[in-house]
Motif scaffolding. Structure first.
Motif, PDB file in Angstrom:
ATOM      1  N   HIS A 196       0.826  -1.217   0.000  1.00 16.84           N
ATOM      2  CA  HIS A 196       0.000   0.000   0.000  1.00 16.84           C
ATOM      3  C   HIS A 196       0.859   1.266   0.000  1.00 16.84           C
ATOM      4  N   HIS A 197       2.061   1.163   0.581  1.00 19.93           N
ATOM      5  CA  HIS A 197       2.873   2.367   0.787  1.00 19.93           C
ATOM      6  C   HIS A 197       4.132   2.425  -0.089  1.00 19.93           C
ATOM      7  N   ILE A 198       4.241   1.545  -1.083  1.00 18.17           N
ATOM      8  CA  ILE A 198       5.368   1.630  -2.014  1.00 18.17           C
ATOM      9  C   ILE A 198       4.832   1.852  -3.421  1.00 18.17           C
ATOM     10  N   SER A 199       5.652   2.453  -4.253  1.00 18.01           N
ATOM     11  CA  SER A 199       5.203   2.798  -5.602  1.00 18.01           C
ATOM     12  C   SER A 199       5.569   1.745  -6.635  1.00 18.01           C
ATOM     13  N   ASN A 200       6.639   0.983  -6.397  1.00 18.79           N
ATOM     14  CA  ASN A 200       7.081  -0.037  -7.351  1.00 18.79           C
ATOM     15  C   ASN A 200       7.391  -1.324  -6.598  1.00 18.79           C
ATOM     16  N   ALA A 201       6.442  -2.262  -6.639  1.00 15.19           N
ATOM     17  CA  ALA A 201       6.584  -3.483  -5.853  1.00 15.19           C
ATOM     18  C   ALA A 201       7.796  -4.310  -6.270  1.00 15.19           C
TER      19      ALA A 201
END
Length: 400
Positions: free
Chosen positions: A120-125
């Motif tokens: 939920h809190h990262i842009s690029n998994a």
């Protein structure tokens, strides 16, 4: 590293420190201290799978649709910590089974919830999740080393008493994470969309052939993975390794996992989903074929280095794949669905299968590990062949 990513890293560290405190030595404790049979040990390990079935609905549906994930995480770890303290006092099979089931009902949903908070809190998994998850690996390693000193020089009743400390350490870490969870970045439920419940929506996506093949391969590999946790500590003890060095020996794999998690983004970009996952399953097969040899002891310890690839290149890659291809309002449930395989259905079948097989191959207190370990080795081979032949992930997964 931002303040949010630091807190997520600490969350992962404590999440896996808890698990690593008790899981590697549980089979040894149940067999040597409590005198449980292989079948009874299998049922104790099967509580994890039972809990995952409930966790799929309650953990996923509640976090996806009802309350903030970090508050649910705090509540579950508080309950889990209390149950861990209680386990140290259980000496008979049924009381131990019931308390362990209560613990697993609290802990198992947190595995997918911590993943969901990170995603939920990262842009690029693909590039960021591995860097956060490796702190879980560091936590697992950190959990093993105190037992070198706690168990050192202990024999007989003294060793038995020292082994029960695995529950105390896990209980303390659980309470600590319960408190820390309240400081995590706010992760509210996703806006409700029309249609089925989040778990049913996640299950419905298995109509996609790629998802279904991955579902089956994950189940097979999870069954293989369970044999490692269920029989490695008794195997190393029978091979001649001192009890206080068993957890550090098994942590060799977690040390290698740090490098594997760091390389996961590169592997997915260069090799793609199918080949990265296939390498993870291949590492499982290699470990069990070497375990089946049984000698020399240094090789039995050293082969654990492939554990990093087993976890990172397959299981962690599966979690990232799920996050990328499932709708936002059902992602926690989708993580729970694959947790049901990785930590539930596969381990449930594996717990009973490997426990029964161990009893069948035990003579005069000695297990024929050569024959036992050939079974998961060939099952891993079957899983990797299925993945190679039938798994065709959507093109957008490779592009991203």
């Amino acid at each position: 590293m931002t303040a949010a990513s630091t807190r997520l890293s600490v969350m992962m560290f404590l999440e896996y420190l808890i698990w690593g405190s008790w899981l590697p030595l549980l089979a040894l404790y149940l067999g040597d201290v409590l005198g449980f049979t292989g079948g009874q040990i299998g049922w104790i390990f099967a509580t994890q799978a039972i809990a995952c079935v409930f966790g799929l609905y309650f953990g996923g549906q509640i976090a996806d649709r009802m309350i903030s994930t970090e508050k649910l995480l705090a509540l579950l770890h508080l309950c889990g910590g209390i149950a861990m303290f209680a386990l140290a006092f259980q000496k008979e099979f049924w009381p131990f089974f019931i308390v362990m089931l209560a613990y697993q009902l609290a802990y198992m949903p947190t595995m997918s919830l911590t993943n969901a908070i990170c995603f939920h809190h990262i842009s690029n998994a693909q590039t960021e999740f591995g860097k956060l998850r490796l702190w879980g690996t560091i936590g697992w390693i950190a959990a093993s080393w105190p037992f070198v000193f706690i168990l050192a020089g202990k024999t007989g009743p003294g060793l038995h008493a020292a082994l029960s400390s695995i529950f105390t350490v896990a209980g303390i870490a659980s309470i600590a994470l319960a408190a820390f969870s309240l400081t995590l970045p706010h992760t509210p439920p996703a806006p409700r969309e029309e249609g089925a419940s989040a778990p049913m929506k996640a299950i419905g996506l298995l109509r996609d052939p790629a998802m279904l093949v991955l579902f089956i391969a994950t189940t097979m590999d999870a069954l293989v993975h369970q044999c490692y946790f269920q029989w490695t500590s008794p195997f190393l003890q029978q091979a001649g390794l001192a009890e206080n060095w068993i957890m550090p020996a098994m942590s060799v794999g977690q040390i290698a996992e740090i490098a594997s998690m760091a390389a996961l983004g590169w592997a997915l970009a260069k090799l793609g989903w199918r080949w990265t996952m296939t390498l993870g399953i291949l590492a499982h097969a290699a470990r069990f074929f070497v375990f089946a040899i049984g000698d020399p002891l240094w090789l039995m310890v050293a082969i654990n280095i492939v554990h990093g690839m087993c976890y990172a290149f397959f299981f962690a890659a599966v979690y990232i794949f799920v996050d990328e291809f499932f709708p936002r309002d059902s992602r926690a449930s989708a993580q729970g669905l694959f947790n049901l395989l990785i930590l539930g259905l596969g381990p449930f079948v594996g717990s009973l299968l490997w426990g029964a097989l161990g009893d069948r191959l035990t003579t005069a207190g000695q297990v024929d590990f050569t024959r036992l370990f050939m079974a998961p080795a060939w099952l891993a081979v079957a899983a990797l062949l299925l993945l190679l032949v039938a798994f065709r992930p959507p093109a957008r997964g490779a592009a991203s």
